[in-house]
Design a protein around this motif. Sequence first.
Motif, PDB file in Angstrom:
ATOM      1  N   ASP A   6       0.860  -1.184   0.000  1.00 37.77           N
ATOM      2  CA  ASP A   6       0.000   0.000   0.000  1.00 37.77           C
ATOM      3  C   ASP A   6       0.899   1.237   0.000  1.00 37.77           C
ATOM      4  O   ASP A   6       2.126   1.135  -0.135  1.00 37.77           O
ATOM      5  CB  ASP A   6      -0.983  -0.019   1.179  1.00 37.77           C
ATOM      6  CG  ASP A   6      -0.304   0.034   2.540  1.00 37.77           C
ATOM      7  OD1 ASP A   6       0.909   0.347   2.634  1.00 37.77           O
ATOM      8  OD2 ASP A   6      -0.998  -0.235   3.544  1.00 37.77           O
ATOM      9  N   ASP A   7       0.319   2.408   0.168  1.00 39.74           N
ATOM     10  CA  ASP A   7       1.080   3.652   0.117  1.00 39.74           C
ATOM     11  C   ASP A   7       2.096   3.800   1.243  1.00 39.74           C
ATOM     12  O   ASP A   7       3.025   4.592   1.140  1.00 39.74           O
ATOM     13  CB  ASP A   7       0.126   4.857   0.124  1.00 39.74           C
ATOM     14  CG  ASP A   7      -0.710   4.935  -1.144  1.00 39.74           C
ATOM     15  OD1 ASP A   7      -0.270   4.406  -2.189  1.00 39.74           O
ATOM     16  OD2 ASP A   7      -1.817   5.506  -1.083  1.00 39.74           O
ATOM     17  N   GLU A   8       1.939   3.029   2.323  1.00 43.13           N
ATOM     18  CA  GLU A   8       2.881   3.089   3.456  1.00 43.13           C
ATOM     19  C   GLU A   8       3.874   1.933   3.452  1.00 43.13           C
ATOM     20  O   GLU A   8       4.529   1.662   4.452  1.00 43.13           O
ATOM     21  CB  GLU A   8       2.115   3.100   4.791  1.00 43.13           C
ATOM     22  CG  GLU A   8       1.427   4.423   5.094  1.00 43.13           C
ATOM     23  CD  GLU A   8       0.103   4.563   4.338  1.00 43.13           C
ATOM     24  OE1 GLU A   8      -0.647   3.576   4.256  1.00 43.13           O
ATOM     25  OE2 GLU A   8      -0.159   5.656   3.816  1.00 43.13           O
ATOM     26  N   ASN A   9       3.962   1.212   2.347  1.00 44.32           N
ATOM     27  CA  ASN A   9       4.865   0.066   2.187  1.00 44.32           C
ATOM     28  C   ASN A   9       4.484  -1.137   3.054  1.00 44.32           C
ATOM     29  O   ASN A   9       5.318  -1.972   3.377  1.00 44.32           O
ATOM     30  CB  ASN A   9       6.325   0.466   2.435  1.00 44.32           C
ATOM     31  CG  ASN A   9       7.297  -0.492   1.776  1.00 44.32           C
ATOM     32  OD1 ASN A   9       7.138  -0.864   0.616  1.00 44.32           O
ATOM     33  ND2 ASN A   9       8.301  -0.921   2.520  1.00 44.32           N
ATOM     34  N   ASN A  10       3.216  -1.221   3.454  1.00 40.74           N
ATOM     35  CA  ASN A  10       2.727  -2.415   4.135  1.00 40.74           C
ATOM     36  C   ASN A  10       2.448  -3.481   3.085  1.00 40.74           C
ATOM     37  O   ASN A  10       1.823  -3.195   2.059  1.00 40.74           O
ATOM     38  CB  ASN A  10       1.429  -2.106   4.890  1.00 40.74           C
ATOM     39  CG  ASN A  10       1.650  -1.158   6.037  1.00 40.74           C
ATOM     40  OD1 ASN A  10       2.442  -1.412   6.917  1.00 40.74           O
ATOM     41  ND2 ASN A  10       0.944  -0.037   6.005  1.00 40.74           N
ATOM     42  N   LEU A  11       2.914  -4.692   3.340  1.00 41.26           N
ATOM     43  CA  LEU A  11       2.639  -5.787   2.418  1.00 41.26           C
ATOM     44  C   LEU A  11       1.152  -6.102   2.450  1.00 41.26           C
ATOM     45  O   LEU A  11       0.586  -6.326   3.520  1.00 41.26           O
ATOM     46  CB  LEU A  11       3.438  -7.037   2.809  1.00 41.26           C
ATOM     47  CG  LEU A  11       3.206  -8.228   1.890  1.00 41.26           C
ATOM     48  CD1 LEU A  11       3.888  -8.013   0.545  1.00 41.26           C
ATOM     49  CD2 LEU A  11       3.694  -9.510   2.538  1.00 41.26           C
ATOM     50  N   VAL A  12       0.518  -6.113   1.286  1.00 41.92           N
ATOM     51  CA  VAL A  12      -0.907  -6.424   1.213  1.00 41.92           C
ATOM     52  C   VAL A  12      -1.193  -7.608   0.300  1.00 41.92           C
ATOM     53  O   VAL A  12      -2.321  -8.095   0.246  1.00 41.92           O
ATOM     54  CB  VAL A  12      -1.747  -5.200   0.773  1.00 41.92           C
ATOM     55  CG1 VAL A  12      -1.696  -4.115   1.829  1.00 41.92           C
ATOM     56  CG2 VAL A  12      -1.305  -4.676  -0.588  1.00 41.92           C
ATOM     57  N   GLY A  13      -0.171  -8.092  -0.422  1.00 40.18           N
ATOM     58  CA  GLY A  13      -0.399  -9.233  -1.298  1.00 40.18           C
ATOM     59  C   GLY A  13       0.804  -9.556  -2.151  1.00 40.18           C
ATOM     60  O   GLY A  13       1.867  -8.950  -2.030  1.00 40.18           O
ATOM     61  N   MET A  14       0.593 -10.531  -3.020  1.00 43.85           N
ATOM     62  CA  MET A  14       1.596 -10.948  -4.002  1.00 43.85           C
ATOM     63  C   MET A  14       0.888 -11.059  -5.340  1.00 43.85           C
ATOM     64  O   MET A  14      -0.305 -11.362  -5.402  1.00 43.85           O
ATOM     65  CB  MET A  14       2.206 -12.306  -3.634  1.00 43.85           C
ATOM     66  CG  MET A  14       3.027 -12.319  -2.358  1.00 43.85           C
ATOM     67  SD  MET A  14       4.580 -11.445  -2.471  1.00 43.85           S
ATOM     68  CE  MET A  14       5.548 -12.593  -3.430  1.00 43.85           C
TER      69      MET A  14
END
Length: 136
Positions: free
Chosen positions: A43-51
């Motif tokens: 996401d915009d904060e560099n949180n992993l949300v998927g592959m």
Amino acid sequence: MLNSVELKDYMLRNPIKVNLNDDLFVAIDRIVANKVSGVCVVDDENNLVGMLSEVDCLGAILTARYNQETSVGPVSGVMTRDVYCVSPNADIVDVAQEMLQRGFRRCPVVEKGKLVGQITCRQLLNGVQTFSQKTA
């Protein structure tokens, strides 16, 4: 053969990634340009949300064509959401065993929800090779 070694010593520190709001063709361009089989989605904060894999992309394109849709949409509509990830302090042997068991070629490395790296089969082999050379 390979004793306990932390993953952070062998992980890719700057994995190829895309934003979940990127158009799928932006992700495809990144996959092709970097000659990888998939990318991390953040996401915009560099949180992993998927592959997102090249197979995911191909499936989305074929589905859109079959349904005569004019676009494939954003990465978020195609990516895999429930992603197995590991800590940079994880033991490289444990991660290798888990990846082998699950049939994964790559695994994101996350710290406090943020993407900090990625480990692939190639990095795991490099770790084994490096360790073997040091003990030979």
